[in-house]
Design an enzyme around this catalytic site. Structure first.
Site, PDB file in Angstrom:
ATOM      1  N   HIS A  19       0.841  -1.202   0.000  1.00 58.82           N
ATOM      2  CA  HIS A  19       0.000   0.000   0.000  1.00 58.82           C
ATOM      3  C   HIS A  19       0.873   1.247   0.000  1.00 58.82           C
ATOM      4  CE1 HIS A  19       0.651   0.831   4.203  1.00 58.82           C
ATOM      5  NE2 HIS A  19       0.161  -0.329   4.578  1.00 58.82           N
ATOM      6  N   HIS A  22       3.951   1.633   2.394  1.00 52.39           N
ATOM      7  CA  HIS A  22       5.136   0.883   1.953  1.00 52.39           C
ATOM      8  C   HIS A  22       5.814   1.624   0.793  1.00 52.39           C
ATOM      9  CE1 HIS A  22       2.443  -2.693   3.205  1.00 52.39           C
ATOM     10  NE2 HIS A  22       3.222  -2.400   4.229  1.00 52.39           N
ATOM     11  N   CYS A 127       0.290  -8.598  20.615  1.00 50.49           N
ATOM     12  CA  CYS A 127      -0.601  -8.120  19.547  1.00 50.49           C
ATOM     13  C   CYS A 127      -0.222  -8.833  18.255  1.00 50.49           C
ATOM     14  CB  CYS A 127      -0.476  -6.605  19.358  1.00 50.49           C
ATOM     15  SG  CYS A 127      -1.289  -6.068  17.841  1.00 50.49           S
ATOM     16  N   CYS A 130       0.943  -6.450  15.322  1.00 46.38           N
ATOM     17  CA  CYS A 130       2.330  -5.947  15.426  1.00 46.38           C
ATOM     18  C   CYS A 130       3.341  -7.082  15.485  1.00 46.38           C
ATOM     19  CB  CYS A 130       2.529  -5.124  16.694  1.00 46.38           C
ATOM     20  SG  CYS A 130       1.492  -3.704  16.871  1.00 46.38           S
ATOM     21  N   HIS A 147      -3.329  -1.407  15.683  1.00 48.33           N
ATOM     22  CA  HIS A 147      -4.265  -2.301  14.992  1.00 48.33           C
ATOM     23  C   HIS A 147      -5.643  -2.333  15.619  1.00 48.33           C
ATOM     24  CE1 HIS A 147      -0.215  -3.641  13.850  1.00 48.33           C
ATOM     25  NE2 HIS A 147      -0.777  -3.822  12.684  1.00 48.33           N
ATOM     26  N   LYS A 295      -6.930   7.025   9.327  1.00 44.15           N
ATOM     27  CA  LYS A 295      -5.906   6.022   9.054  1.00 44.15           C
ATOM     28  C   LYS A 295      -6.354   5.182   7.854  1.00 44.15           C
ATOM     29  CE  LYS A 295      -2.977   2.572  10.868  1.00 44.15           C
ATOM     30  NZ  LYS A 295      -2.715   1.421  11.624  1.00 44.15           N
TER      31      LYS A 295
END
Ligand code: MSP
Length: 467
Positions: A19, A22, A127, A130, A147, A295
């Site tokens: 996305h 990145h 998590c 992560c 997240h 976000k």
């Protein structure tokens, strides 16, 4: 090695296609690489994919594909996205590469033999997004802020790495900028985290099958972050021999966003210290892209994919729009409307129009520009990773030049006062040539085209307007 520049991006998880976030990090690396290559330095640019762990296992299962097939497909998507953006790396590392896995196992043996890995029981709040344990302070309303997930309690018999041993030395290396973290607010954040005692971390997983088997306990796999960090060394062809660091090591710059700074400033340098290898010189943390103030997330359905941007605006259009959007260290917000407006204003009207009208006005006079080098102030901004600021400075020149043509009514002068017109055209063409030099690392194809068009005194549309 002298005059070398080794730059890395994070290796991206392959649970989904690339996305915009990145793309941004990888693009920043590409601009720096082009810049240092133009300066004649020896550069090595490493990027790649992080392919092991529970998150990828789950994604492959959902896609009903074998892990190998799934990872191959995703790694290809990343490579294609970078090719579409005209990003040229030296090596694309995949953590499922055999050579990488063997080197990682060698490292594990060294750490084990040094007594830095021991067996115990590990308990923490994990998590899965992560792939990291969280402290109570990291959670808001019991959820991880990255997240929005509630972490799972992880308690298992485990091999642990003695991270706690490295607390003081890490603090010292970061405080003294031997391991430099920029922007400074990020360095402060890390130092404040390092005030609390560091816990040893679990480096083994019982339930995850898709990972590097521990050489001293084959039924367990390695915690994905340890596997991932070592890519920065194995990507240089290193086989895990701690007596010999690879030529380009240490990294001159690790690029990333704030989500993964803490692990890069603790676990990663601690591993290097444990192995007796030099630390990276600098970590640069850029902000996040948000979309319409929110976000980016697939659940919200507001993701903009890099390929869509390239399709609409071309590779250089996309590069410009991404790079000009985010100020040093800050977040950047985008939307299709903003992208369209900026493209039309800065590229189609600003730069494109300046070049085409200047060359047209020069049709009869055929003035030649003076050769120009790029501006030294600008080099400073690029070296400080202030890309938006650098582009803003270039566009000030472009906007000035367009205004100058209007104010001088150059189209009248070419007929009424050719001598004055020639003087102004020389100034303008020299300025455009200088702009092209400066733009080489940012929008390389366009910068070359500008130079050619000036040389041939023949204008072609650089950026067609979009709706
Ligand atoms: N696999 C780990 C990194 C291991 S490195 C040894 C990982 N992968 S990731 O796919 O989640 O990529 C995180 C990185 O992608 C961020 O640090 C940043 O470089 C980039 N971005 C992801 N989302 C982003 C935005 N919304 N905005 C800008 N960049 C962000 O973490």
């Amino acid at each position: 090695m002298k005059n070398k520049f080794y730059i890395t991006t994070p290796i991206y998880y392959v649970n989904d296609k690339p996305h915009l976030g990145h793309a941004y990090t990888t693009l920043v690396a590409d601009v720096l690489v082009r810049y240092f290559k133009l300066k004649g330095e020896k550069v090595f640019f490493l990027t790649g994919t992080d392919e092991h762990g529970a998150k990828i296992e789950k994604a492959a299962k959902e896609a009903k594909k074998s892990l190998r097939e799934f990872c191959d497909e995703k790694a290809e998507q990343f490579k294609k996205a970078w090719a579409n953006l005209n990003i040229s790396y030296d090596k694309f590392i995949r953590t499922s590469d055999k050579e990488h896995i063997e080197a990682v196992q060698n490292v594990l043996k060294v750490l084990f033999n040094k007594g830095l890995i021991y067996k115990g029981t590990y308990e923490g709040l994990y998590c899965p997004g992560c792939e990291q344990c969280k402290t109570k302070e990291d959670l808001i309303d019991g959820r991880c802020q990255e997240h929005k997930l509630e972490p799972e309690l992880m308690k298992e018999e485990s091999y642990l790495f003695k991270l706690s041993l490295f607390q003081d030395i890490l603090k010292e290396k970061i405080e003294s900028d031997e391991l430099e973290i920029i922007p400074k607010e990020r360095k402060k954040e890390v130092l404040s985290f390092l005030k609390k005692p560091l816990q040893d971390i679990s480096i083994s997983r019982q339930k995850v099958k898709w990972g590097v088997p521990l050489p001293f306990d084959q039924k367990l796999t390695l915690y994905v972050w340890i596997d991932a960090f070592l890519n920065y060394l194995t990507g240089l062809g290193w086989k895990g021999d701690v007596k010999e660091a690879p030529d380009f090591w240490p990294a001159d710059l690790h690029l990333m966003s704030k989500d993964i700074l803490r692990v890069h400033a603790t676990i990663w340098p601690a591993l290097l210290l444990a192995l007796g290898l030099p630390l990276p010189k600098r970590i640069f943390v850029h902000g996040y892209f948000t979309i319409d103030g929110q976000k980016m997330s697939k659940t919200l359905g507001n993701v903009i994919w890099p390929d869509e941007i390239v399709e609409k605006f071309g590779a250089d259009g996309a590069r410009y729009l991404l790079l000009s959007n985010m100020s040093f260290g800050k977040d950047g917000d985008i939307s299709w409307q903003k992208l369209n407006e900026k493209y039309n204003a800065d590229l189609a009207n600003g730069l494109g129009n300046l070049l085409s009208r200047t060359i047209k006005l020069n049709e009869t006079l055929s003035v030649q520009p003076e050769n120009q080098e790029s501006i030294s102030d600008l080099c400073k901004l690029i070296e400080e990773l202030k890309f938006k600021e650098a582009l803003d400075q270039i566009w000030q020149k472009i906007n000035w030049a367009n205004k100058h043509i209007e104010e001088k009514q150059l189209w009248i002068l070419t007929k009424d006062n050719p001598q004055e017109a020639q003087k102004i055209l020389k100034e303008l063409l020299s300025l455009i040539l200088q702009v092209a030099e400066c733009l080489l690392p940012f929008i390389p194809e366009t910068a070359q085209k500008i130079k050619e068009q000036i040389r041939e005194n023949n204008s072609q549309i650089l950026f067609p307007r979009v709706k």
